[in-house]
Design a protein around this motif. Structure first.
Motif, PDB file in Angstrom:
ATOM      1  N   UNK A 248       6.894  -1.647  -9.401  1.00 24.94           N
ATOM      2  CA  UNK A 248       6.899  -1.864 -10.845  1.00 24.94           C
ATOM      3  C   UNK A 248       6.719  -0.550 -11.612  1.00 24.94           C
ATOM      4  N   UNK A 249       7.610  -0.364 -12.604  1.00 25.40           N
ATOM      5  CA  UNK A 249       7.529   0.790 -13.515  1.00 25.40           C
ATOM      6  C   UNK A 249       7.638   2.130 -12.798  1.00 25.40           C
ATOM      7  N   UNK A 250       8.278   2.142 -11.646  1.00 29.91           N
ATOM      8  CA  UNK A 250       8.445   3.395 -10.925  1.00 29.91           C
ATOM      9  C   UNK A 250       9.576   4.232 -11.491  1.00 29.91           C
ATOM     10  N   UNK A 251       9.548   5.521 -11.176  1.00 30.13           N
ATOM     11  CA  UNK A 251      10.594   6.450 -11.580  1.00 30.13           C
ATOM     12  C   UNK A 251      11.278   6.946 -10.309  1.00 30.13           C
TER      13      UNK A 251
ATOM     14  N   UNK B 265       0.837  -1.199   0.000  1.00 27.87           N
ATOM     15  CA  UNK B 265       0.000   0.000   0.000  1.00 27.87           C
ATOM     16  C   UNK B 265       0.872   1.251   0.000  1.00 27.87           C
ATOM     17  N   UNK B 266       1.932   1.239   0.818  1.00 26.55           N
ATOM     18  CA  UNK B 266       2.853   2.368   0.865  1.00 26.55           C
ATOM     19  C   UNK B 266       3.563   2.540  -0.474  1.00 26.55           C
ATOM     20  N   UNK B 267       3.931   1.419  -1.094  1.00 29.54           N
ATOM     21  CA  UNK B 267       4.620   1.488  -2.383  1.00 29.54           C
ATOM     22  C   UNK B 267       3.700   2.058  -3.457  1.00 29.54           C
ATOM     23  N   UNK B 268       2.435   1.637  -3.462  1.00 27.51           N
ATOM     24  CA  UNK B 268       1.490   2.172  -4.454  1.00 27.51           C
ATOM     25  C   UNK B 268       1.280   3.669  -4.255  1.00 27.51           C
ATOM     26  N   UNK B 269       1.190   4.069  -2.984  1.00 25.07           N
ATOM     27  CA  UNK B 269       1.015   5.495  -2.702  1.00 25.07           C
ATOM     28  C   UNK B 269       2.227   6.282  -3.172  1.00 25.07           C
ATOM     29  N   UNK B 270       3.416   5.707  -3.023  1.00 25.41           N
ATOM     30  CA  UNK B 270       4.639   6.370  -3.461  1.00 25.41           C
ATOM     31  C   UNK B 270       4.648   6.543  -4.976  1.00 25.41           C
ATOM     32  N   UNK B 271       4.247   5.501  -5.694  1.00 25.82           N
ATOM     33  CA  UNK B 271       4.305   5.553  -7.151  1.00 25.82           C
ATOM     34  C   UNK B 271       3.277   6.523  -7.731  1.00 25.82           C
ATOM     35  N   UNK B 272       2.142   6.691  -7.021  1.00 24.17           N
ATOM     36  CA  UNK B 272       1.101   7.588  -7.535  1.00 24.17           C
ATOM     37  C   UNK B 272       1.434   9.051  -7.286  1.00 24.17           C
ATOM     38  N   UNK B 273       2.023   9.316  -6.130  1.00 30.01           N
ATOM     39  CA  UNK B 273       2.279  10.711  -5.761  1.00 30.01           C
ATOM     40  C   UNK B 273       3.614  11.187  -6.326  1.00 30.01           C
ATOM     41  N   UNK B 274       3.657  12.472  -6.664  1.00 32.76           N
ATOM     42  CA  UNK B 274       4.899  13.079  -7.147  1.00 32.76           C
ATOM     43  C   UNK B 274       5.567  13.744  -5.941  1.00 32.76           C
ATOM     44  N   UNK B 275       6.108  12.894  -5.049  1.00 32.88           N
ATOM     45  CA  UNK B 275       6.661  13.388  -3.791  1.00 32.88           C
ATOM     46  C   UNK B 275       8.090  13.845  -3.970  1.00 32.88           C
ATOM     47  N   UNK B 276       8.545  14.659  -3.025  1.00 31.85           N
ATOM     48  CA  UNK B 276       9.919  15.121  -3.049  1.00 31.85           C
ATOM     49  C   UNK B 276      10.871  14.049  -2.556  1.00 31.85           C
TER      50      UNK B 276
ATOM     51  N   UNK C  62      10.652  -4.251 -11.419  1.00 31.85           N
ATOM     52  CA  UNK C  62      10.531  -4.563 -12.845  1.00 31.85           C
ATOM     53  C   UNK C  62      10.128  -3.307 -13.621  1.00 31.85           C
ATOM     54  N   UNK C  63      10.888  -3.018 -14.683  1.00 32.84           N
ATOM     55  CA  UNK C  63      10.647  -1.884 -15.591  1.00 32.84           C
ATOM     56  C   UNK C  63      10.748  -0.530 -14.883  1.00 32.84           C
ATOM     57  N   UNK C  64      11.370  -0.489 -13.721  1.00 31.99           N
ATOM     58  CA  UNK C  64      11.582   0.791 -13.038  1.00 31.99           C
ATOM     59  C   UNK C  64      12.799   1.495 -13.635  1.00 31.99           C
ATOM     60  N   UNK C  65      12.844   2.812 -13.494  1.00 36.16           N
ATOM     61  CA  UNK C  65      13.960   3.606 -14.006  1.00 36.16           C
ATOM     62  C   UNK C  65      14.642   4.327 -12.840  1.00 36.16           C
TER      63      UNK C  65
END
Length: 655
Positions: free
Chosen positions: A280-283, A240-251, A300-303
């Motif tokens: 997955x697919x995170x920046x 859940x924390x990881x999904x929240x991280x990937x959705x938000x454009x946090x500093x 996987x597929x993260x940059x």
């Protein structure tokens, strides 16, 4: 009286008992008191008896003044307790407190007849009516000066036991704790007490069993709850924390804090590979995640751009098909079993990292530093490498999957033997080989096996003459001193001084020679034959490294007399020895046969002086080997320019 004018015999008998009690003769002796007691017990079930029980107790307590014997006083008190409890049971409203025998009065020599004849004032039993104590064990209202504490305890326990018996063994009267321990001391003195104690002990055992059962069920519930949290709650929180991280454009700082929380949740999750945190697919850009613990993380597929994973715990993690990994620091990280399959790694630092069994298949390595890393059993099939300098001072030949072009370039990379010897990978293998010497004796199968492991370890690193730094060898082996009386007959005479004081040979050649010598002296068994062939293969391999081709052929010819099936490695090395002797035709045929089963690894580095020509170009044997490898693992031909283009596109999107 009935219709015929005749009195009922039972009633008449009770009248006789009452008259006997009122006469005061029951105190003439203890026998008289006991006779009255027995007479009353014959009519114990008659309700009429309860009417004159108070009178009996009043008279009977006076018997104490005339009873001196402690034994008789104890029995007399038991009679009083019995009927006092009967009165409490038959007529609860008139419950009588403990009735104690009067103190014994010694005869006074100066007493007058008148004094002796003067009656003692009768006590009124009714004035002692009070609530009966639970189980008949309440403290007495008056101390009996002649009775000992043990006698008083015995009397009250006996009364409690009779009450328990006569109330149909009510559970509330059972003894527990200290009272039970006290009752156990008197169980042999009274049958009723023994029965009460036995019932109390049995009930105690049942309570203990029930308590244990409840405790076990509670533990099961607690463990089940923990397992549920272990397998469900914490994985859910982490993801859940990881999904929240990937959705938000946090500093930067918020993301680093989110990673720390995820790492905290991950510490409570099972270590199974199937339980992972998905990024997955995170920046990920400009992050300091050094020493973070995220085993089994899914990237996987993260940059990645400017991310520090130095010293991190990332075993079994997936960095598969990462389009761009630029300026990523994995130095000193634990990446055992991690996968970088199909990733574009522009710049990365893997120095001193643990990359055992890591997978880089189909990836592109542009500017990557593997210096000092452990690449044992790592896979590099169809890998595009732009800069080979990053493989300096690392045992790359312990990895597999290299294509012909990569092999030829890697063989040109210079490595310092001392730097290799100080790498974490070599130190681990060196110490592991030394551990096999523990508890072995000279001239035994176990000692030969330890010598062969030690020699082969040095040979695979290309150190046939032993540890590159003798001082380091002495420091490491000194703790494993072998002072059991060495078998000098299996030591080369010319190299006796090469044996250190600790008993472990300094060179791989001496160790392999001793192993073969010991095994040749042992009785022949299947186990001995298998190890002897391995030891001869190790010895022949070391002779090849030292370019002593005749000695290598002699050893391999001995091994060929009674061959034991293996993975084809012995035949491969034998073919190299044959080719080095000048018989290229036989060597080529044997080499092609062995390559059907065997994939060369460390030999490509340790035997490079035989496989390459003087100008560094591949010889005939090397061409045969490389041709077989390319057929098995064809190259795709990707370039680092493609990865750089992807990195530029990503940066433009970020801006």
């Amino acid at each position: 009286m009935n219709a015929n004018g005749i009195s009922h015999p039972t009633a008449r008998h009770l009248q006789d008992i009452e008259a006997f009690i009122q006469s005061g003769r029951i105190c003439d002796s203890f026998a008289a008191l006991r006779e009255a007691h027995l007479m009353m017990k014959e009519h114990e079930s008659d309700h009429v008896l309860v009417d004159f029980l108070p009178k009996f107790l009043t008279q009977a307590k006076k018997c104490g003044a005339k009873t001196e014997s402690p034994r008789e006083r104890s029995k007399a008190q038991s009679i009083l307790d019995y009927w006092a409890l009967q009165l409490a049971f038959l007529k609860p409203k008139d419950a009588v407190a403990d009735v104690l025998l009067d103190p014994y009065e010694a005869p006074r020599l100066e007493a007058t007849v008148a004094d002796e004849a003067s009656p003692q004032p009768d006590g009124d039993v009714a004035t002692t009516i009070a609530a009966a104590p639970a189980a008949g064990l309440a403290e007495a209202n008056q101390e009996n000066s002649d009775a000992t504490d043990e006698q008083k305890i015995h009397i009250r326990l006996a009364a409690a036991a009779r009450l328990w018996r006569d109330t149909k063994q009510l559970q509330g009267f059972l003894l527990t704790g200290e009272a039970l321990k006290l009752g156990a001391k008197y169980r042999n003195a009274d049958t009723d007490i023994n029965l009460l104690v036995e019932a109390s002990e049995k009930a105690g055992r049942k309570r203990s069993q029930l308590v244990r059962l409840i405790a076990a069920l509670s533990l099961i519930v607690a463990v089940s709850s923990l397992l549920t949290a272990h397998r469900m709650l914490f994985p859910w929180l982490a993801n859940w924390e990881a999904r929240a991280m990937l959705k938000a454009d946090a500093g930067r700082f918020r993301r680093e804090w989110q990673f720390e929380r995820i790492a905290f949740y991950r510490s409570f999750m099972p270590p199974s590979d199937a339980v992972a945190v998905y990024f997955t697919a995170g920046l990920f850009k400009d992050l300091r995640l050094d020493e973070i613990s995220l085993p089994g993380a899914n990237f996987i597929q993260a940059q990645f751009k400017k991310v520090e994973f130095d010293g991190a715990e990332l075993p079994n993690s997936l960095f598969v098909e990462a389009p761009v990994m630029d300026d990523v620091d994995f130095s000193g990280a634990n990446l055992e079993n991690a996968s970088f399959r199909g990733s574009g790694i522009l710049t990365a630092d893997f120095s001193d990292a643990n990359l055992q069994r890591a997978i880089f298949d189909n990836s592109t390595l542009c500017k990557v530093d593997f210096g000092g890393a452990n690449l044992g059993k790592a896979s590099f099939r169809d890998v595009t490498i732009d800069d080979f300098d990053g493989f300096s001072n690392v045992g790359w030949w312990h990895a597999s999957g290299w294509g012909s072009a990569n092999y030829l370039n890697l063989l040109k990379v210079r490595s310092d033997p001392k730097a290799l010897a100080h790498s974490e990978a070599f130190r681990d293998q060196f110490n592991a080989a030394l551990k096999f010497f523990a508890d072995t004796r000279s001239g035994t199968f176990e000692r030969a096996s330890a010598l062969n492991r030690y020699a082969l370890m040095l040979a695979t690193w290309g150190f046939p003459d032993g540890h590159p730094t003798k001082q380091a060898h002495d420091d490491i082996t000194r703790e494993r001193r072998l002072d059991d009386g060495l078998d000098r007959s299996c030591m080369p005479r010319k190299n006796v001084r090469a044996l250190d004081m600790d008993g472990i040979p300094a060179s791989a050649l001496d160790a392999a020679t001793q192993a073969v010598c010991i095994l040749e002296k042992l009785p022949e068994t299947d186990q001995q034959k298998q190890l002897l062939q391995k030891a001869r293969d190790t010895l022949g391999y070391i002779h090849l490294q030292k370019r002593d081709i005749p000695a290598a052929l002699r050893v391999y010819d001995q091994s060929a007399e009674d061959p034991v099936p293996d993975d084809g490695g012995r035949d491969f090395r034998h073919a190299i020895a044959v080719g080095a002797s000048g018989d290229s035709a036989q060597a080529g045929a044997s080499l092609e046969k062995s390559l059907r089963r065997y994939v060369p690894g460390h030999e490509m580095w340790t035997l490079r002086s035989i496989l390459l020509k003087s100008d560094g170009s591949p010889g005939e044997l090397m061409n045969t080997i490389l041709g077989t490898i390319d057929k098995r693992w064809p190259a795709s031909g990707r370039t680092c320019a493609e990865v750089e283009n992807l990195a530029e596109q990503w940066l433009r999107k970020q801006q």
